[in-house]
Write a protein that holds these residues in place. Structure first.
Motif, PDB file in Angstrom:
ATOM      1  N   UNK A 173       0.841  -1.199   0.000  1.00 36.09           N
ATOM      2  CA  UNK A 173       0.000   0.000   0.000  1.00 36.09           C
ATOM      3  C   UNK A 173       0.871   1.242   0.000  1.00 36.09           C
ATOM      4  N   UNK A 174       0.230   2.386  -0.201  1.00 38.90           N
ATOM      5  CA  UNK A 174       0.882   3.686  -0.078  1.00 38.90           C
ATOM      6  C   UNK A 174       0.097   4.463   0.972  1.00 38.90           C
TER       7      UNK A 174
ATOM      8  N   UNK B  66      -9.770  -3.390   0.237  1.00 37.38           N
ATOM      9  CA  UNK B  66     -10.291  -2.279   1.049  1.00 37.38           C
ATOM     10  C   UNK B  66     -10.671  -2.752   2.444  1.00 37.38           C
ATOM     11  N   UNK B  67     -11.237  -3.959   2.562  1.00 41.09           N
ATOM     12  CA  UNK B  67     -11.563  -4.494   3.893  1.00 41.09           C
ATOM     13  C   UNK B  67     -10.305  -4.679   4.721  1.00 41.09           C
ATOM     14  N   UNK B  68      -9.242  -5.159   4.097  1.00 44.34           N
ATOM     15  CA  UNK B  68      -7.975  -5.339   4.817  1.00 44.34           C
ATOM     16  C   UNK B  68      -7.408  -3.991   5.261  1.00 44.34           C
ATOM     17  N   UNK B  69      -7.468  -3.000   4.376  1.00 44.96           N
ATOM     18  CA  UNK B  69      -6.962  -1.669   4.722  1.00 44.96           C
ATOM     19  C   UNK B  69      -7.798  -1.050   5.845  1.00 44.96           C
TER      20      UNK B  69
ATOM     21  N   UNK C   8      -5.001   5.692   2.377  1.00 48.18           N
ATOM     22  CA  UNK C   8      -4.332   4.429   2.100  1.00 48.18           C
ATOM     23  C   UNK C   8      -4.698   4.003   0.683  1.00 48.18           C
ATOM     24  N   UNK C   9      -3.693   3.804  -0.141  1.00 46.10           N
ATOM     25  CA  UNK C   9      -3.882   3.396  -1.526  1.00 46.10           C
ATOM     26  C   UNK C   9      -3.366   1.968  -1.656  1.00 46.10           C
TER      27      UNK C   9
END
Length: 118
Positions: free
Chosen positions: A4-5, A38-41, A61-62
């Motif tokens: 991620x970024x 997205x769920x993990x982020x 978070x990207x």
């Protein structure tokens, strides 16, 4: 980070609320894969943002291509490392080894000292 970024920008509006946004592009995969990422982020942010995020700042978070397959514990440690990189305290200690200006009293001032747009 490989999975991620993390981007962070102080808002300078006097509100100490931390905000977070998530982005995963179609390059990552189909809708199922993007939603899983997205769920993990979101789970990572829910766990680490309250204690390591910057008050009064927007965080984004990207998701990156390798993030879906990466181990969750590894992603958690990488997000902790990313938060240390973007927090003003970490930046102040890193630049303290060089000739740094006086430490900032607010996150907005710290962002300004790092050369970031307010």
């Amino acid at each position: 980070m490989p999975g991620f970024v993390l981007l962070m920008r102080p808002r300078d509006d006097g509100d100490e609320t931390m905000r977070i946004g998530f982005t995963v592009t179609k390059k990552i995969g189909n809708a199922v894969v993007r939603n899983r990422m997205k769920r993990r982020l979101r789970a990572l942010a829910r766990e680490l943002l309250p204690e390591r995020g910057v008050a009064g700042a927007d965080h984004v978070l990207i998701g990156r291509n390798g993030g879906v397959e990466r181990d969750f514990a590894l992603l958690r440690s990488e997000l902790g490392k990313a938060f240390r990189k973007v927090t003003p305290q970490a930046a102040a200690t890193t630049s303290a080894h060089t000739t740094a200006p006086a430490p900032a009293s607010t996150p907005a001032e710290a962002g300004a000292q790092l050369g970031k747009r307010p």
